[in-house]
Scaffold this motif. Structure first.
Motif, PDB file in Angstrom:
ATOM      1  N   ARG A  16       0.855  -1.193   0.000  1.00 58.56           N
ATOM      2  CA  ARG A  16       0.000   0.000   0.000  1.00 58.56           C
ATOM      3  C   ARG A  16       0.890   1.242   0.000  1.00 58.56           C
ATOM      4  N   ILE A  17       0.547   2.204  -0.866  1.00 55.54           N
ATOM      5  CA  ILE A  17       1.336   3.418  -1.031  1.00 55.54           C
ATOM      6  C   ILE A  17       0.413   4.622  -1.153  1.00 55.54           C
ATOM      7  N   LEU A  18       0.958   5.812  -0.955  1.00 56.73           N
ATOM      8  CA  LEU A  18       0.247   7.041  -1.276  1.00 56.73           C
ATOM      9  C   LEU A  18       0.457   7.332  -2.749  1.00 56.73           C
ATOM     10  N   VAL A  19      -0.610   7.727  -3.434  1.00 55.28           N
ATOM     11  CA  VAL A  19      -0.468   8.126  -4.833  1.00 55.28           C
ATOM     12  C   VAL A  19      -1.079   9.509  -5.022  1.00 55.28           C
ATOM     13  N   TYR A  20      -0.576  10.202  -6.038  1.00 55.09           N
ATOM     14  CA  TYR A  20      -1.055  11.541  -6.383  1.00 55.09           C
ATOM     15  C   TYR A  20      -1.687  11.477  -7.772  1.00 55.09           C
ATOM     16  N   ALA A  21      -2.964  11.857  -7.856  1.00 51.36           N
ATOM     17  CA  ALA A  21      -3.711  11.852  -9.122  1.00 51.36           C
ATOM     18  C   ALA A  21      -4.232  13.262  -9.388  1.00 51.36           C
ATOM     19  N   PRO A  22      -3.477  14.086 -10.112  1.00 53.41           N
ATOM     20  CA  PRO A  22      -3.839  15.497 -10.273  1.00 53.41           C
ATOM     21  C   PRO A  22      -5.188  15.729 -10.944  1.00 53.41           C
ATOM     22  N   ARG A  23      -5.656  14.811 -11.786  1.00 59.76           N
ATOM     23  CA  ARG A  23      -6.947  15.013 -12.457  1.00 59.76           C
ATOM     24  C   ARG A  23      -8.109  15.024 -11.478  1.00 59.76           C
ATOM     25  N   ALA A  24      -7.946  14.428 -10.308  1.00 61.63           N
ATOM     26  CA  ALA A  24      -9.013  14.414  -9.309  1.00 61.63           C
ATOM     27  C   ALA A  24      -9.383  15.831  -8.881  1.00 61.63           C
ATOM     28  N   VAL A  25      -8.419  16.722  -8.877  1.00 56.91           N
ATOM     29  CA  VAL A  25      -8.662  18.108  -8.462  1.00 56.91           C
ATOM     30  C   VAL A  25      -9.684  18.776  -9.374  1.00 56.91           C
ATOM     31  N   LEU A  27     -12.316  17.719 -10.529  1.00 55.19           N
ATOM     32  CA  LEU A  27     -13.685  17.392 -10.116  1.00 55.19           C
ATOM     33  C   LEU A  27     -13.909  17.606  -8.621  1.00 55.19           C
ATOM     34  N   GLY A  28     -13.006  18.365  -8.003  1.00 55.03           N
ATOM     35  CA  GLY A  28     -13.161  18.696  -6.602  1.00 55.03           C
ATOM     36  C   GLY A  28     -12.867  17.548  -5.652  1.00 55.03           C
ATOM     37  N   ARG A  29     -12.106  16.565  -6.092  1.00 52.41           N
ATOM     38  CA  ARG A  29     -11.753  15.414  -5.255  1.00 52.41           C
ATOM     39  C   ARG A  29     -10.339  15.562  -4.723  1.00 52.41           C
ATOM     40  N   ASP A  30     -10.038  14.814  -3.682  1.00 48.28           N
ATOM     41  CA  ASP A  30      -8.700  14.813  -3.109  1.00 48.28           C
ATOM     42  C   ASP A  30      -7.752  14.103  -4.070  1.00 48.28           C
ATOM     43  N   PRO A  31      -6.646  14.725  -4.445  1.00 52.26           N
ATOM     44  CA  PRO A  31      -5.731  14.100  -5.400  1.00 52.26           C
ATOM     45  C   PRO A  31      -4.798  13.066  -4.769  1.00 52.26           C
ATOM     46  N   ILE A  32      -4.803  12.951  -3.449  1.00 53.85           N
ATOM     47  CA  ILE A  32      -3.926  11.990  -2.779  1.00 53.85           C
ATOM     48  C   ILE A  32      -4.793  10.877  -2.193  1.00 53.85           C
ATOM     49  N   ARG A  33      -4.391   9.637  -2.488  1.00 53.27           N
ATOM     50  CA  ARG A  33      -5.155   8.490  -1.995  1.00 53.27           C
ATOM     51  C   ARG A  33      -4.199   7.334  -1.711  1.00 53.27           C
ATOM     52  N   ILE A  34      -4.715   6.292  -1.079  1.00 57.66           N
ATOM     53  CA  ILE A  34      -3.945   5.080  -0.837  1.00 57.66           C
ATOM     54  C   ILE A  34      -4.323   4.055  -1.892  1.00 57.66           C
ATOM     55  N   ASP A  35      -3.325   3.485  -2.538  1.00 59.10           N
ATOM     56  CA  ASP A  35      -3.527   2.454  -3.561  1.00 59.10           C
ATOM     57  C   ASP A  35      -2.565   1.305  -3.303  1.00 59.10           C
ATOM     58  N   GLU A  36      -2.818   0.204  -3.963  1.00 54.26           N
ATOM     59  CA  GLU A  36      -1.851  -0.886  -4.023  1.00 54.26           C
ATOM     60  C   GLU A  36      -2.033  -1.584  -5.363  1.00 54.26           C
ATOM     61  N   TRP A  42      -4.280  -1.581 -10.306  1.00 53.85           N
ATOM     62  CA  TRP A  42      -4.284  -0.754  -9.101  1.00 53.85           C
ATOM     63  C   TRP A  42      -5.590  -0.955  -8.359  1.00 53.85           C
ATOM     64  N   GLN A  43      -5.491  -1.208  -7.057  1.00 56.72           N
ATOM     65  CA  GLN A  43      -6.641  -1.358  -6.171  1.00 56.72           C
ATOM     66  C   GLN A  43      -6.698  -0.096  -5.321  1.00 56.72           C
ATOM     67  N   HIS A  44      -7.666   0.743  -5.562  1.00 58.03           N
ATOM     68  CA  HIS A  44      -7.688   2.042  -4.902  1.00 58.03           C
ATOM     69  C   HIS A  44      -8.794   2.122  -3.860  1.00 58.03           C
ATOM     70  N   THR A  45      -8.636   3.079  -2.957  1.00 60.61           N
ATOM     71  CA  THR A  45      -9.558   3.230  -1.841  1.00 60.61           C
ATOM     72  C   THR A  45     -10.725   4.155  -2.176  1.00 60.61           C
ATOM     73  N   ASN A  46     -10.721   4.735  -3.343  1.00 58.18           N
ATOM     74  CA  ASN A  46     -11.762   5.675  -3.737  1.00 58.18           C
ATOM     75  C   ASN A  46     -12.600   5.029  -4.831  1.00 58.18           C
ATOM     76  N   TYR A  49     -11.853   6.680  -9.963  1.00 56.68           N
ATOM     77  CA  TYR A  49     -10.454   6.408 -10.264  1.00 56.68           C
ATOM     78  C   TYR A  49      -9.929   7.415 -11.268  1.00 56.68           C
ATOM     79  N   TRP A  50      -8.836   8.032 -10.912  1.00 61.32           N
ATOM     80  CA  TRP A  50      -8.090   8.885 -11.820  1.00 61.32           C
ATOM     81  C   TRP A  50      -6.668   8.392 -11.808  1.00 61.32           C
TER      82      TRP A  50
END
Length: 69
Positions: A16-25, A27-36, A42-46, A49-50
């Motif tokens: 599990r790692i922190l990832v940065y997805a700039p496209r989320a911004v 749409l007003g979403r948090d660009p940082i999430r936990i994925d693995e 990629w299995q993401h917590t949101n 998916y961006w």
């Protein structure tokens, strides 16, 4: 703490790692999430998916003190 690294260098073994997805911004979403990465994807917590562009290891958990509740 480790600096952000290109997503191409991220571990692929189920870590599990922190990832940065700039496209989320956009749409007003948090660009940082936990994925693995496991089972070939990629299995993401949101539920949305961006694609991530960068990653870093998760920080260490805080040390618990006896008086913490």
């Amino acid at each position: 703490m480790t600096d952000w690294q290109p997503i191409e260098t991220a571990p692929k073994g189920g870590t599990r790692i922190l990832v940065y997805a700039p496209r989320a911004v956009e749409l007003g979403r948090d660009p940082i999430r936990i994925d693995e990465f496991r089972d070939g994807d990629w299995q993401h917590t949101n539920k949305h998916y961006w694609p991530a562009t960068h990653w870093m290891p998760l920080p260490e958990a805080p040390l618990e003190r006896e008086n913490d509740t």
